[in-house]
Design a protein around this motif. Structure first.
Motif, mmCIF file in Angstrom:
data_model
loop_
_atom_site.group_PDB
_atom_site.id
_atom_site.type_symbol
_atom_site.label_atom_id
_atom_site.label_comp_id
_atom_site.label_asym_id
_atom_site.label_seq_id
_atom_site.Cartn_x
_atom_site.Cartn_y
_atom_site.Cartn_z
ATOM 1 N N TRP A 174 24.868 0.727 24.132
ATOM 2 C CA TRP A 174 24.428 -0.262 23.141
ATOM 3 C C TRP A 174 23.533 -1.339 23.743
ATOM 4 C CZ3 TRP A 174 24.166 1.055 18.418
ATOM 5 C CH2 TRP A 174 25.041 2.030 17.931
ATOM 6 N N LEU A 175 23.502 -1.452 25.056
ATOM 7 C CA LEU A 175 22.559 -2.373 25.698
ATOM 8 C C LEU A 175 21.117 -1.928 25.480
ATOM 9 C CD1 LEU A 175 24.395 -3.032 29.080
ATOM 10 C CD2 LEU A 175 24.262 -4.550 27.090
ATOM 11 N N GLY A 176 20.914 -0.667 25.190
ATOM 12 C CA GLY A 176 19.575 -0.137 24.935
ATOM 13 C C GLY A 176 19.099 -0.345 23.510
ATOM 14 N N ALA A 177 19.994 -0.771 22.616
ATOM 15 C CA ALA A 177 19.635 -0.918 21.201
ATOM 16 C C ALA A 177 18.455 -1.871 20.978
ATOM 17 C CB ALA A 177 20.849 -1.346 20.384
ATOM 18 N N PRO A 178 18.419 -3.054 21.591
ATOM 19 C CA PRO A 178 17.248 -3.920 21.380
ATOM 20 C C PRO A 178 15.943 -3.251 21.813
ATOM 21 C CG PRO A 178 19.031 -5.174 22.385
ATOM 22 C CD PRO A 178 19.436 -3.728 22.411
ATOM 23 N N GLU A 196 16.460 12.716 27.854
ATOM 24 C CA GLU A 196 15.862 11.995 28.976
ATOM 25 C C GLU A 196 15.426 10.571 28.622
ATOM 26 O OE1 GLU A 196 12.764 14.431 30.645
ATOM 27 O OE2 GLU A 196 14.128 16.111 30.969
ATOM 28 N N ASN A 197 15.807 10.093 27.460
ATOM 29 C CA ASN A 197 15.400 8.763 27.029
ATOM 30 C C ASN A 197 16.247 7.704 27.748
ATOM 31 O OD1 ASN A 197 15.006 6.314 25.582
ATOM 32 N ND2 ASN A 197 14.357 7.489 23.794
ATOM 33 N N PRO A 198 15.620 6.888 28.599
ATOM 34 C CA PRO A 198 16.403 5.908 29.369
ATOM 35 C C PRO A 198 17.101 4.873 28.479
ATOM 36 C CG PRO A 198 14.047 5.551 29.679
ATOM 37 C CD PRO A 198 14.195 6.823 28.918
ATOM 38 N N LEU A 199 16.536 4.559 27.332
ATOM 39 C CA LEU A 199 17.173 3.568 26.450
ATOM 40 C C LEU A 199 18.481 4.095 25.863
ATOM 41 C CD1 LEU A 199 14.032 2.189 24.580
ATOM 42 C CD2 LEU A 199 15.349 1.069 26.394
ATOM 43 N N LEU A 200 18.557 5.387 25.642
ATOM 44 C CA LEU A 200 19.786 5.978 25.110
ATOM 45 C C LEU A 200 20.880 6.064 26.168
ATOM 46 C CD1 LEU A 200 18.362 8.828 22.839
ATOM 47 C CD2 LEU A 200 19.124 6.539 22.166
ATOM 48 N N PHE A 221 15.578 3.191 13.470
ATOM 49 C CA PHE A 221 16.819 3.589 12.813
ATOM 50 C C PHE A 221 17.223 4.995 13.245
ATOM 51 C CE2 PHE A 221 19.557 5.034 9.335
ATOM 52 C CZ PHE A 221 20.473 3.997 9.309
ATOM 53 N N LEU A 222 16.266 5.896 13.327
ATOM 54 C CA LEU A 222 16.532 7.244 13.823
ATOM 55 C C LEU A 222 17.125 7.187 15.220
ATOM 56 C CD1 LEU A 222 16.186 10.377 13.838
ATOM 57 C CD2 LEU A 222 13.903 9.951 14.787
ATOM 58 N N MET A 223 16.502 6.394 16.089
ATOM 59 C CA MET A 223 16.967 6.311 17.467
ATOM 60 C C MET A 223 18.365 5.695 17.551
ATOM 61 S SD MET A 223 14.680 7.944 18.947
ATOM 62 C CE MET A 223 15.230 7.732 20.634
ATOM 63 N N LEU A 224 18.675 4.775 16.642
ATOM 64 C CA LEU A 224 20.034 4.217 16.602
ATOM 65 C C LEU A 224 21.056 5.291 16.252
ATOM 66 C CD1 LEU A 224 19.630 0.712 14.934
ATOM 67 C CD2 LEU A 224 20.248 1.211 17.310
ATOM 68 N N THR A 225 20.655 6.256 15.402
ATOM 69 C CA THR A 225 21.599 7.333 15.080
ATOM 70 C C THR A 225 21.881 8.187 16.315
ATOM 71 O OG1 THR A 225 19.999 9.033 14.327
ATOM 72 C CG2 THR A 225 20.788 7.422 12.684
ATOM 73 N N PHE A 226 20.852 8.409 17.143
ATOM 74 C CA PHE A 226 21.079 9.157 18.383
ATOM 75 C C PHE A 226 21.947 8.346 19.346
ATOM 76 C CE2 PHE A 226 16.878 11.310 17.354
ATOM 77 C CZ PHE A 226 17.474 12.465 16.900
ATOM 78 N N LEU A 227 21.698 7.049 19.421
ATOM 79 C CA LEU A 227 22.491 6.178 20.292
ATOM 80 C C LEU A 227 23.960 6.195 19.864
ATOM 81 C CD1 LEU A 227 22.456 4.087 22.611
ATOM 82 C CD2 LEU A 227 22.087 2.350 20.872
#
Length: 178
Positions: free
Chosen positions: A37-41, A29-33, A65-71
């Motif tokens: 890749w627009l959510g990375a910043p 449910e994470n809107p940034l994910l 960094f963890l969240m980037l792995t999910f992205l």
């Protein structure tokens, strides 16, 4: 033996198809994910819980960094739990093998193997391996152990850079890396 023990203990997680508890909130449910890749910043600008709870999040943690792995994972396989569980299992295996190498440098081969095998099957790792958000524990452990092995002896400039990079990534994965 270590790989087989890890698979025997945690291979059942590969059949999990739903997102539960924090996995649902932090990943599904994470809107940034969902921005790709627009959510990375935003992952670097927001705390771990801020994307879900807003600036008043009850816990302030910073794990970009963890969240980037999910992205990256969602970008590669979509929002699907089984491949994410496979990565957690592979990370646990990686941590166990890195621990084996660290112990092998200090102990006899049999003692190092026995200790790493014991570590691989300890029930305390269940949440880290079976909860997708437990990746923070696994990934930070792998990064810190990798850093330690790179920096253990007088490192070359390449090993120094690799060790510092791995440790920095570990710090951006979970606070326990400190």
């Amino acid at each position: 033996a270590i790989v087989l023990a890890c698979v025997a203990c945690y291979g059942i997680t590969l059949g999990t198809t739903d997102f539960f508890h924090d996995d649902r909130l932090i990943i599904a449910e994470n809107p940034l994910l969902h921005l790709g890749w627009l959510g990375a910043p935003g992952l670097f600008a927001a705390g771990y819980w801020e994307a879900i709870d807003g600036a008043g999040a009850h816990v302030q943690e910073y794990r970009p960094f963890l969240m980037l792995t999910f992205l990256a994972h969602i970008g590669l396989t979509g929002l699907s739990a089984p491949p994410m569980h496979a990565v957690n299992l592979l990370l646990h295996i990686c941590v166990c093998l890195l621990l084996l190498e660290a112990l092998r440098r200090r102990l006899t081969p049999k003692t190092a193997a026995a200790a790493a095998l014991l570590y691989a099957v300890m029930p305390v790792h269940t949440e880290a391996v079976s909860a997708l958000t437990g990746r923070s524990e696994l990934l930070s452990s792998a990064l810190v152990l990798g850093s330690w092995l790179c920096l253990e002896k007088k490192p070359s400039s390449r090993r120094l850079a690799a060790g510092c990079l791995l440790f920095g990534a570990g710090l951006l994965t979970k606070e326990h890396a400190v």
